[in-house]
Design a protein around this motif. Structure first.
Motif, PDB file in Angstrom:
ATOM      1  N   ALA A 272       0.847  -1.202   0.000  1.00  0.00           N
ATOM      2  CA  ALA A 272       0.000   0.000   0.000  1.00  0.00           C
ATOM      3  C   ALA A 272       0.880   1.248   0.000  1.00  0.00           C
ATOM      4  O   ALA A 272       1.802   1.364   0.805  1.00  0.00           O
ATOM      5  CB  ALA A 272      -0.922  -0.004   1.217  1.00  0.00           C
ATOM      6  N   ASP A 274      -0.278   4.565   0.192  1.00  0.00           N
ATOM      7  CA  ASP A 274      -0.785   5.654   1.035  1.00  0.00           C
ATOM      8  C   ASP A 274      -0.975   5.123   2.446  1.00  0.00           C
ATOM      9  O   ASP A 274      -1.874   4.322   2.712  1.00  0.00           O
ATOM     10  CB  ASP A 274      -2.109   6.182   0.464  1.00  0.00           C
ATOM     11  CG  ASP A 274      -2.612   7.426   1.202  1.00  0.00           C
ATOM     12  OD1 ASP A 274      -2.172   7.664   2.343  1.00  0.00           O
ATOM     13  OD2 ASP A 274      -3.459   8.145   0.639  1.00  0.00           O
ATOM     14  N   LYS A 277      -4.590   6.086   3.989  1.00  0.00           N
ATOM     15  CA  LYS A 277      -5.864   5.761   3.360  1.00  0.00           C
ATOM     16  C   LYS A 277      -6.487   4.569   4.072  1.00  0.00           C
ATOM     17  O   LYS A 277      -5.891   3.490   4.166  1.00  0.00           O
ATOM     18  CB  LYS A 277      -5.670   5.450   1.870  1.00  0.00           C
ATOM     19  CG  LYS A 277      -6.975   5.305   1.122  1.00  0.00           C
ATOM     20  CD  LYS A 277      -6.754   5.223  -0.383  1.00  0.00           C
ATOM     21  CE  LYS A 277      -8.084   5.178  -1.104  1.00  0.00           C
ATOM     22  NZ  LYS A 277      -7.933   5.092  -2.568  1.00  0.00           N
ATOM     23  N   LEU A 280      -8.551   0.528   1.223  1.00  0.00           N
ATOM     24  CA  LEU A 280      -7.666   0.297   0.087  1.00  0.00           C
ATOM     25  C   LEU A 280      -8.399  -0.422  -1.034  1.00  0.00           C
ATOM     26  O   LEU A 280      -9.224  -1.297  -0.800  1.00  0.00           O
ATOM     27  CB  LEU A 280      -6.459  -0.540   0.526  1.00  0.00           C
ATOM     28  CG  LEU A 280      -5.548   0.115   1.569  1.00  0.00           C
ATOM     29  CD1 LEU A 280      -4.550  -0.893   2.110  1.00  0.00           C
ATOM     30  CD2 LEU A 280      -4.827   1.315   0.965  1.00  0.00           C
ATOM     31  N   ASP A 284      -4.183   1.214  -5.495  1.00  0.00           N
ATOM     32  CA  ASP A 284      -3.540   1.776  -4.301  1.00  0.00           C
ATOM     33  C   ASP A 284      -2.259   1.029  -3.927  1.00  0.00           C
ATOM     34  O   ASP A 284      -1.574   1.410  -2.988  1.00  0.00           O
ATOM     35  CB  ASP A 284      -4.504   1.722  -3.100  1.00  0.00           C
ATOM     36  CG  ASP A 284      -5.698   2.640  -3.278  1.00  0.00           C
ATOM     37  OD1 ASP A 284      -5.562   3.647  -3.992  1.00  0.00           O
ATOM     38  OD2 ASP A 284      -6.762   2.341  -2.708  1.00  0.00           O
ATOM     39  N   ALA A 391       0.503   6.371  -6.750  1.00  0.00           N
ATOM     40  CA  ALA A 391       0.311   7.270  -5.598  1.00  0.00           C
ATOM     41  C   ALA A 391       1.356   8.382  -5.550  1.00  0.00           C
ATOM     42  O   ALA A 391       1.901   8.710  -4.502  1.00  0.00           O
ATOM     43  CB  ALA A 391       0.306   6.469  -4.295  1.00  0.00           C
TER      44      ALA A 391
END
Length: 409
Positions: A272, A274, A277, A280, A284, A391
């Motif tokens: 992941a 981020d 966040k 997900l 992502d 991202a």
């Protein structure tokens, strides 16, 4: 029309290099109503013995101040009938010409030996490639498949040019003896019809242009997101405070028979990107290979650095997952695209592991793309590695299709 961006492409399958170049130049030049500022040429590895003749032959028939390109295991472009084709393992040449009013173009070539240390200042990177950070440039990178330092270059460009979009791919030979070609010509920049065999050729575009991206990594998530609780470099030592291999075995046991079979040869890890966040979804994750497992200790090694606190999710890849992933991202792009200026052209950098070998039929990715983003020319090539952002950070990918979509700003 002279103040409007124009973008045209032609694809030729003529087996003679002279005939193929004459074909694509005639068709592209006759389609433009204003002078070309940029040329992009992609040539299949079937012409490997003639790479040194490509730029001189183009110069005889075409006057364009900036031209970059490379060789590929396959070539993508527009046929005489206006259809987009992905041609693999056969002679093919794709030429794009673009009229880009208000866009400044700069070409550069760097090798791994040229790169500053990663702890150098942004100025060291800006001085290396000779492109100012303002106005914000967008980049197209074409790299040798064997050049080291590509990941360091991407990290350095992200650092020196925050917010810039970077797309591209690694030139591939398609099994034709391993010979590669990178082409560069920039009248103002003093790069005259250069053929490179290694390093990275870069094109910086700044001013009246926006480059949007779709990065389809071709995977679907399985199970649920997990958190790394102990790790060392690229080795996951603990997930959710459990032994990683035990967690993975439990997950595989819960899959359908078809998915269990797939997991034997097409299992990946999605990291992941981020950290904040909560929910997900596809897009992502940065997909990375599983390099190996330690049967005694239960650790899992992956193809990237990992640290405690990061979330990850296991993924599977096959033709269906790849198609669904691309369609999901195209739908999202279509919903979010609200610019006053329509897209004028697209670049496609597809892994040699996709195409007909993955889907069992040709032109799959490009046809799906045109269903959601119609009426614009697509050009590109099949790569040994694909360059695109996830991202907001740029990575070198595998088994991926990266699209760079151009429009006026």
């Amino acid at each position: 029309m002279a103040d409007q961006m124009q973008w045209v492409n032609a694809l030729s399958t003529r087996p003679s290099l002279e005939a193929a170049i004459a074909d694509v130049v005639q068709r592209t030049v006759s389609s433009l109503t204003a002078p070309a500022d940029l040329g992009l040429v992609f040539i299949s590895a079937a012409f490997a013995s003639e790479y040194s003749r490509v730029l001189p032959l183009l110069a005889e028939k075409l006057s364009v101040p900036v031209l970059v390109g490379c060789s590929g295991g396959g070539v993508i472009g527009t046929t005489l009938e206006g259809e987009t084709q992905e041609l693999e393992a056969e002679p093919a040449l794709s030429l794009t010409l673009a009229h880009l009013p208000g866009v400044n173009l700069q070409v550069f070539h760097v090798t791994a030996e040229d790169l500053p240390d990663l702890d150098s200042s942004p100025d060291a990177w800006i001085n290396l490639i000779g492109v100012q950070s303002s106005p914000k440039p967008e980049f197209v990178l074409l790299s040798s498949a064997f050049s080291s330092g590509v990941n360091d270059l991407l990290q350095g460009l992200d650092f020196a040019y925050p917010g810039s979009v970077i797309v591209g791919g690694q030139a591939s030979s398609g099994g034709f003896g391993g010979r590669l070609a990178l082409f560069a010509h920039d009248t103002k920049g003093g790069i005259d019809q250069r053929l490179y065999r290694e390093g990275t050729v870069g094109l910086a575009l700044s001013g009246n242009i926006i480059l949007e991206t779709i990065v389809a990594q071709g995977c679907k998530p399985i199970g649920k997101p997990l958190q790394v609780t102990k790790a060392e470099r690229n080795i996951i030592l603990e997930i959710d405070e459990q032994v990683p291999l035990v967690v993975l075995r439990d997950l595989i046991a819960s899959l359908s028979e078809k998915e269990r079979t797939l997991a034997q040869h097409s299992l990946f890890v999605g990291v992941a990107m981020d950290e904040f966040k909560m929910s997900l979804q596809q897009g992502d994750f940065l997909i990375r290979t599983i390099l190996g497992v330690d049967p005694s200790g239960g650790a899992i090694a992956i193809g990237d650095l990992v640290r405690p606190g990061q979330r990850l999710q296991f993924h599977l890849r096959d033709a269906q997952a790849s198609a669904e992933d691309l369609e999901f991202l195209l739908e999202r792009y279509q919903q979010q695209s609200s610019s006053d200026h329509a897209a004028v052209g697209a670049l496609m950098f597809a892994c040699v592991g996709r195409g007909e070998g993955l889907y069992g039929k040709p032109n799959f990715d490009s046809e799906l793309f045109k269903r959601y983003v119609p009426h614009i020319p697509i050009s590109g090539f099949f790569c040994g590695g694909e360059i695109g952002p996830v991202a907001g950070r740029t990575f070198l990918h595998g088994y991926t299709s990266v699209f760079g979509i151009c429009r006026q700003s």
